[in-house]
Write an enzyme that holds these catalytic residues in place. Structure first.
Site, PDB file in Angstrom:
ATOM      1  CB  SER A 158      -0.948  -0.042   1.202  1.00 41.70           C
ATOM      2  OG  SER A 158      -1.598   1.210   1.543  1.00 41.70           O
ATOM      3  CE1 TYR A 184      -2.808  -1.415   5.667  1.00 40.58           C
ATOM      4  CE2 TYR A 184      -2.263   0.716   4.986  1.00 40.58           C
ATOM      5  CZ  TYR A 184      -2.880  -0.652   4.707  1.00 40.58           C
ATOM      6  OH  TYR A 184      -3.156  -0.996   3.352  1.00 40.58           O
TER       7      TYR A 184
END
Length: 319
Positions: A158, A184
């Protein structure tokens, strides 16, 4: 090293990038394929003729997805297997039960920006699920991947990796205040570093690994953020799930990627390396630290050490 360019882009779909590809006789595993882009990744691979295993936590949901893929593609070789990436015993059960070669592994499953949670081993949940579980899965399946001689590992990362490198001295937030987005980001950086080191270590086996940003897609991944991710992505950059699966399918199937590994793609094309945010268009660019060979080796060794006392230890020792 020149950037790889393809005829595809932001609006391309998984079906479009797989058009004309023949995967008959090929076997693929897609993690997290009971929802979101994992479903469309599995569908495109099955439509191209591959035998596809949907590796999922919820096997009931997986069976419903498998039936839908078979109905839409005519491919009956769509299977479902239980896999909980945060549970080393589950990963060990999956890898030890696998029989025969594996041609495509798509590390797609993940969690995003969840509240602070830890596994029984004391691992921060996002690092454990997004990176460690997939590391253990890929290394546990190494022999099956090597049997092909030209296997591909696809790692869904990501742009969130730009929020944090891997903080090697505190991957589990034992000292830092827990922040869901930093956790994350760290796990997504780890995904890219894995692709770099897997390609280096397994070059002699013909295995390549590449990482990607699928785009901003509204799926169950955003369940901890109100269903809209960070909430900062402009509406015109939001993709459908069919578009979101395109880069994964491209890396898994395209002849343009034969022998190519250790790279990071966005919108079906390799994206430039950057040294600060803003040096590339929104959602593009890969941080230099995410491609660092030294960091990649260090992460591999750390991952092996963390998993050394789990149910996976014997599996990994043999890989």
């Amino acid at each position: 090293m020149s950037l790889i360019r393809t005829p595809y882009g932001f609006a391309s779909t998984a079906a479009e990038v797989a058009a004309g590809i023949d995967l008959a006789g090929r076997r693929a595993v897609v993690t997290g394929a009971s929802s979101g882009i994992g479903v469309e990744t599995g569908r495109a691979l099955a439509a191209a003729g591959a035998e596809v295993t949907l590796a999922v936590r919820d096997t009931g949901a997986g069976q419903r997805v498998a039936a839908g893929i078979t109905a839409s593609t005519g491919n009956a070789a769509v299977r479902v297997a239980a896999l909980d990436l945060a549970d080393p015993a589950s990963v060990a059960a999956f890898t030890t039960s696998w029989d025969g070669p594996l041609h495509i592994l798509v590390n797609n499953a993940g969690v995003m920006a969840c509240p602070g949670q830890y596994t029984p081993q004391g691992w921060e949940l996002q690092f454990a699920t997004n990176h460690l579980g997939h590391f253990a899965l890929a290394t546990g399946l190494h022999a099956a991947l090597a049997a092909d001689g030209a296997a591909r590992v696809v790692v869904v990362s990501s742009t969130g990796h730009q929020t944090s490198p891997v903080v090697f001295d505190d991957v589990n937030f034992a000292f830092r205040p827990y922040d869901p987005w930093l956790a994350y980001g760290q796990s997504k950086t780890a995904n890219v570093l894995f692709a770099v080191e897997a390609t280096r270590r397994w070059a002699g086996d013909g295995i390549t690994a590449n990482a990607l940003m699928p785009g901003a897609i509204y799926t169950g991944l955003q369940r901890h953020t109100g269903g809209r991710g960070s909430g900062r992505v402009p509406p015109e950059l939001i993709k459908t799930v069919e578009q979101g699966a395109a880069t994964s399918v491209l890396l898994a199937t395209s002849p343009l990627l034969e022998g190519v590994g250790g790279r990071y793609f966005v919108d079906c094309n390799q994206t430039p390396t950057i040294d600060r945010r803003g040096e590339a268009p929104p959602l593009h660019g890969v941080a230099r630290y995410a491609l660092d060979p030294g960091g990649a080796r260090r992460l591999w060794e750390l991952s092996q050490a963390l998993l050394a006392n789990t149910a996976l230890a014997q599996v990994l020792a043999a890989s």
